[in-house]
Design a protein around this motif. Sequence first.
Motif, mmCIF file in Angstrom:
data_model
loop_
_atom_site.group_PDB
_atom_site.id
_atom_site.type_symbol
_atom_site.label_atom_id
_atom_site.label_comp_id
_atom_site.label_asym_id
_atom_site.label_seq_id
_atom_site.Cartn_x
_atom_site.Cartn_y
_atom_site.Cartn_z
ATOM 1 N N GLY A 10 79.707 -25.909 -65.622
ATOM 2 C CA GLY A 10 79.448 -24.521 -65.273
ATOM 3 C C GLY A 10 79.852 -24.322 -63.829
ATOM 4 N N ARG A 11 80.059 -23.114 -63.461
ATOM 5 C CA ARG A 11 80.519 -22.893 -62.104
ATOM 6 C C ARG A 11 79.788 -21.719 -61.456
ATOM 7 N NH1 ARG A 11 83.907 -20.166 -59.327
ATOM 8 N NH2 ARG A 11 84.621 -18.938 -61.084
ATOM 9 N N ALA A 12 79.656 -20.647 -62.212
ATOM 10 C CA ALA A 12 79.146 -19.425 -61.591
ATOM 11 C C ALA A 12 77.644 -19.530 -61.317
ATOM 12 C CB ALA A 12 79.433 -18.226 -62.472
ATOM 13 N N ARG A 13 76.886 -20.074 -62.255
ATOM 14 C CA ARG A 13 75.450 -20.282 -62.048
ATOM 15 C C ARG A 13 74.748 -19.026 -61.564
ATOM 16 N NH1 ARG A 13 73.573 -25.370 -63.891
ATOM 17 N NH2 ARG A 13 75.496 -26.487 -64.265
ATOM 18 N N GLU A 14 75.066 -17.931 -62.237
ATOM 19 C CA GLU A 14 74.468 -16.671 -61.807
ATOM 20 C C GLU A 14 72.987 -16.661 -62.153
ATOM 21 O OE1 GLU A 14 77.346 -14.953 -64.132
ATOM 22 O OE2 GLU A 14 78.667 -14.389 -62.489
ATOM 23 N N PHE A 24 77.324 -12.227 -67.906
ATOM 24 C CA PHE A 24 77.801 -12.644 -66.593
ATOM 25 C C PHE A 24 78.177 -11.409 -65.787
ATOM 26 C CE2 PHE A 24 81.398 -12.939 -69.533
ATOM 27 C CZ PHE A 24 82.369 -12.205 -68.892
ATOM 28 N N THR A 26 80.210 -8.851 -63.399
ATOM 29 C CA THR A 26 81.567 -8.484 -63.048
ATOM 30 C C THR A 26 81.530 -7.383 -62.004
ATOM 31 O OG1 THR A 26 83.720 -7.763 -63.842
ATOM 32 C CG2 THR A 26 81.818 -6.765 -64.894
ATOM 33 N N ARG A 81 79.583 -9.215 -72.943
ATOM 34 C CA ARG A 81 78.948 -10.149 -72.009
ATOM 35 C C ARG A 81 79.126 -9.832 -70.542
ATOM 36 N NH1 ARG A 81 76.725 -14.193 -74.779
ATOM 37 N NH2 ARG A 81 77.343 -14.314 -76.950
ATOM 38 N N TRP A 82 79.828 -8.761 -70.193
ATOM 39 C CA TRP A 82 79.822 -8.446 -68.768
ATOM 40 C C TRP A 82 78.654 -7.523 -68.448
ATOM 41 C CZ3 TRP A 82 80.336 -3.235 -67.852
ATOM 42 C CH2 TRP A 82 81.096 -2.468 -68.733
ATOM 43 N N ALA B 50 76.077 -27.396 -70.358
ATOM 44 C CA ALA B 50 76.156 -28.483 -69.370
ATOM 45 C C ALA B 50 74.992 -29.444 -69.586
ATOM 46 C CB ALA B 50 76.116 -27.894 -67.959
ATOM 47 N N TYR B 54 72.462 -25.699 -68.633
ATOM 48 C CA TYR B 54 73.141 -24.440 -68.312
ATOM 49 C C TYR B 54 74.163 -24.110 -69.394
ATOM 50 C CZ TYR B 54 76.292 -21.160 -66.053
ATOM 51 O OH TYR B 54 77.083 -20.077 -65.779
ATOM 52 N N ALA B 56 77.201 -21.286 -70.948
ATOM 53 C CA ALA B 56 78.109 -20.157 -70.754
ATOM 54 C C ALA B 56 78.752 -19.841 -72.098
ATOM 55 C CB ALA B 56 79.181 -20.497 -69.717
ATOM 56 N N VAL B 57 78.842 -18.558 -72.405
ATOM 57 C CA VAL B 57 79.412 -18.121 -73.677
ATOM 58 C C VAL B 57 80.547 -17.136 -73.405
ATOM 59 C CG1 VAL B 57 78.945 -17.017 -75.901
ATOM 60 C CG2 VAL B 57 77.130 -18.294 -74.745
ATOM 61 N N ARG B 58 81.653 -17.323 -74.092
ATOM 62 C CA ARG B 58 82.733 -16.342 -74.040
ATOM 63 C C ARG B 58 83.222 -16.093 -75.457
ATOM 64 N NH1 ARG B 58 80.890 -16.588 -69.768
ATOM 65 N NH2 ARG B 58 81.880 -16.655 -67.712
ATOM 66 N N GLY B 81 88.061 -18.143 -63.230
ATOM 67 C CA GLY B 81 87.161 -18.057 -64.368
ATOM 68 C C GLY B 81 86.235 -19.266 -64.423
ATOM 69 N N GLU B 82 85.194 -19.144 -65.218
ATOM 70 C CA GLU B 82 84.240 -20.237 -65.331
ATOM 71 C C GLU B 82 84.510 -21.081 -66.572
ATOM 72 O OE1 GLU B 82 80.265 -19.082 -66.219
ATOM 73 O OE2 GLU B 82 79.424 -20.981 -65.541
ATOM 74 N N GLY B 241 89.538 -8.009 -66.639
ATOM 75 C CA GLY B 241 88.485 -7.551 -65.751
ATOM 76 C C GLY B 241 87.281 -8.459 -65.754
ATOM 77 N N ALA B 242 87.144 -9.301 -66.744
ATOM 78 C CA ALA B 242 85.963 -10.155 -66.756
ATOM 79 C C ALA B 242 86.300 -11.485 -67.413
ATOM 80 C CB ALA B 242 84.833 -9.495 -67.501
#
Lengths: 197, 242
Positions: A10-14, A24, A26, A81-82, B50, B54, B56-58, B81-82, B241-242
Amino acid sequence: MAVFTRGFGGRAREQDDRLPPGQFLTEDFPVLSAGPTPRIDTDEWEFQIRTEAGETHRWDWDALQALQQDDITRDIHCVTRWTKLGTSWQGVSLDTLFADVESSYDFVMAHSYGGYTTNIPLEDLLDGKAWIATGFNGEPLEAEHGGPARLLIPHLYFWKSAKWVRGLVMQQDDEPGFWEQNGYHAYGDPWLEQRYS
Amino acid sequence: MRRTGHVDVWKTATVVSATQLTPSGRSLVLDVPGWGGNLAGQHADVRLTAPDGYQAVRSYSIASADAGDRLEIAVDRVPDGEVSPFLVDAIEVGDQVEVRGPLGGWFVWRPEETEPVLLVGGGSGIVPLMAMVRAHEASGSTAPFRLVYSVRSPEDAFFAEELSAATGVEVTWIYTRRAPDGWPRPAGRLAAADLQALEAAGVEAPSVFACGPTGFVEAVADTLVTIGHDPARIKTERFGGA
């Protein structure tokens, strides 16, 4: 128990608590539409609310502009998801538009120029929860974002905030609208992750 | 609407092949027990977890339209991007993710549809259209199929060899930055003239599926409406945009 993906950190870890689960942040304002963007001139624009008694309440552009205009700042959440925080809108509260509307029905079908529909419980439109928005960041709402006028129901996933809105029809029952017939949730609460049917 | 139920259930997926498509794009074939197939044009949610929990979903369009338990996604790296950089650069055959779907009942083509179809793809917007091309070919459909595919340069095209060899679809390539040597059309954005040329060539008023970055799809849809296509028969899917 989720399956771990090797090597994914993971990177953003918002961690913002304004972010509903699975969303997430935007800074952009993505555009999602089922078809071409309708271009509606404000001279031709009209908005109606129709009740079970066959009564139709109508506003043309000037009549809408003559009503109390609200400034609205809210977070918005797209089912794709934004999430965009603190968006700034201008528009007319549905409380204002429903002031003289008599209906015993509990549900509304929103209809748009271009044929789009979406279903909403009436109580989700009233008490300061929803608007007909005609401005974004102090500018007229662009056509690709639903201008000249769109619904704004920030507490539901954003597909409920119908672009190019032209009318609301009172409904006795909660019937699915366009995306709801195409696999999306009937209600769409972002905090409960009500994405799919 | 959907071919399978239980879309709210996450299924374990194992990467069974990974193929670089372009400098920024990669195809991943996932084996998903219980997937059961999807319609051409549908998409899937992909979830990565992770070690510390943690997630993440896309959502990714599906490039395949097979009946079995395998699906192919094709991912373009989003700078900063993540998830997409991980899927393009790091994940390997044998690794696992989770998927949910198939999702979406609007931007789909079904083999029983017989009307002429115009597909217009920009960049990685080709992915759901590729599923339609494959479903069209696999079903032996005789519905006239035309694809207009806009890419920056020949190296940026997803599935270029497969599209060039595909039967049952006529492909028009639009290069926006650099065309191959000797290419008759100068590099430049897809314009009204390109779409009007199709009309002049006798492409009937078709069903349209347009997919790509927002600005691309916006311009394509506007142009098609302007030159007389029925807005009600133009389906769009936009990203960016996202």
